[in-house]
Design a protein around this motif. Structure first.
Motif, PDB file in Angstrom:
ATOM      1  N   LYS A   1       0.832  -1.206   0.000  1.00  0.00           N
ATOM      2  CA  LYS A   1       0.000   0.000   0.000  1.00  0.00           C
ATOM      3  C   LYS A   1       0.866   1.257   0.000  1.00  0.00           C
ATOM      4  O   LYS A   1       0.573   2.232  -0.702  1.00  0.00           O
ATOM      5  N   LYS A   2       1.929   1.241   0.794  1.00  0.00           N
ATOM      6  CA  LYS A   2       2.828   2.394   0.825  1.00  0.00           C
ATOM      7  C   LYS A   2       3.496   2.602  -0.530  1.00  0.00           C
ATOM      8  O   LYS A   2       3.585   3.730  -1.030  1.00  0.00           O
ATOM      9  N   LEU A   3       3.962   1.509  -1.115  1.00  0.00           N
ATOM     10  CA  LEU A   3       4.631   1.616  -2.406  1.00  0.00           C
ATOM     11  C   LEU A   3       3.677   2.126  -3.487  1.00  0.00           C
ATOM     12  O   LEU A   3       4.067   2.928  -4.346  1.00  0.00           O
ATOM     13  N   GLU A   4       2.443   1.672  -3.442  1.00  0.00           N
ATOM     14  CA  GLU A   4       1.468   2.139  -4.423  1.00  0.00           C
ATOM     15  C   GLU A   4       1.243   3.644  -4.284  1.00  0.00           C
ATOM     16  O   GLU A   4       1.129   4.372  -5.280  1.00  0.00           O
ATOM     17  N   LYS A   5       1.198   4.116  -3.039  1.00  0.00           N
ATOM     18  CA  LYS A   5       1.022   5.547  -2.792  1.00  0.00           C
ATOM     19  C   LYS A   5       2.199   6.347  -3.350  1.00  0.00           C
ATOM     20  O   LYS A   5       2.014   7.363  -4.035  1.00  0.00           O
TER      21      LYS A   5
END
Length: 349
Positions: free
Chosen positions: A317-321
């Motif tokens: 999720k962090k990487l997608e953000k």
């Protein structure tokens, strides 16, 4: 001077019925000139610490920023209770206008409220404005010069950094972004400490010593607990920060650098989790044929595997953000490049 203080103390002991400790005022040092003569500033601070601790005198340093605080604390053996810091607040816009009215002729008092808000109530900025206007520079032009000078300074720091500073260029841009999100509102200390500096208080203090940000105490509305908030280093810098954020191309370049740093950091954690998960899977696969292994051991490995899967999903999720922010910045830069090429083609034709 130290001997003179000793002599004064000897003569005054028992002869005076009140505290006659001399007060020594030291001024003139700035963050720019303190290293002009190597060792002079540190020597002065060391002497001031000695006479203060020996109760020979009280010493007051007057400065335009907190650049000397680390050196003073080090000579006081890192005991902050021995150091009293008093921070003068900027004067209000009404006070600035009255100051200008006393020092300028009526025909030069054409400063708008927007001008006063941009300059703020910092003494050095007001003095610089007065200096320009006394030499015949129009108000608009004087304000523009001050803003452009400050903007050049901040842009240089954003693009090249500052030698020996503990903060990085991406951290400065993150701070600029946070300080311009709330339309002039101060940002809580903990928000800046984590979201900008990842908990590195030394880097935060270093940026404060660079006069780029200011940390101000605020009393809590619900209790007597003292809270701290972070603002731009001066109203002039606050205006510069707003202008830099509105510069779409430059903002995209800096956003892209920040996004790449965020992606690299989170990807490193993701890789570590995935590598550990692979090892656990290999161990579990091998142990399925080992009937004599205690079930409790496998249960612990299963729990760790579940935990790693959850952590990997969080990292995803962090990487997608951060990848979304990276793609947005690259899209803006791509559009700018396309518009430039189109103009170049039209000019050739």
């Amino acid at each position: 001077m130290t001997q003179a203080l000793h002599d004064w103390r000897f003569r005054s002991s028992g002869a005076l019925n009140f505290d006659a400790t001399p007060l020594i005022l030291i001024t003139g040092f700035t963050s720019q000139n303190k290293d002009r003569r190597p060792g002079f500033f540190d020597g002065t601070v060391s002497w001031a610490a000695y006479v203060s601790e020996a109760k020979l005198a009280r010493v007051v340093f007057v400065a335009d920023s907190s650049f000397g605080e680390p050196s003073i604390l080090s000579h006081l053996k890192d005991r902050p209770e021995r150091l009293s810091v008093f921070q003068l607040q900027d004067v209000s816009e009404e006070s600035v206008r009255r100051i200008l009215e006393r020092r300028l002729t009526p025909d030069k008092l054409d400063l708008s409220d927007a001008h006063l808000k941009a300059i703020g109530g910092r003494y050095m900025d007001i003095a610089a404005l007065l200096g320009h206007m006394r030499h015949g520079v129009a108000a608009d032009e004087a304000v523009r010069w001050l803003l452009e000078t400050a903007e050049v300074t901040v842009r240089r720091l954003l693009l090249t950094g500052q030698p020996e500073a503990k903060w990085t260029r991406p951290q400065l841009w993150r701070a600029v972004r946070h300080l311009t999100e709330g339309t002039g509102l101060a940002v809580p200390y903990d928000v800046i400490l984590w979201n900008v500096f990842r908990g590195d208080e030394g880097a935060l203090r270093s940026m404060k010593e660079s006069n780029l940000i200011a940390v101000n105490p605020r009393k809590s509305e619900n209790s007597w607990t003292l809270r701290y908030e972070v603002e731009a280093g001066s109203p002039l810098y606050a205006e510069v920060f707003r202008r830099l954020v509105q510069n779409e191309g430059l903002a995209a370049v800096l956003d892209l650098e920040v996004a790449k740093e965020d992606v690299a950091r989170e990807q490193k954690s993701m890789d570590a989790y995935e590598a550990e998960l692979v090892k656990i899977e290999e161990i579990l696969d091998a142990r399925r044929d080992w009937w004599w292994i205690r079930p409790s051991t496998d249960e612990q490995l299963e729990k760790r595997r579940t935990q790693l899967v959850d952590l990997i999903m969080e990292q995803h999720k962090k990487l997608e953000k951060y990848h979304k922010a990276r793609r947005k910045a690259m899209s803006i830069l791509g559009h700018h490049a396309d518009r430039f090429h189109e103009r170049a083609k039209r000019k050739k034709s």
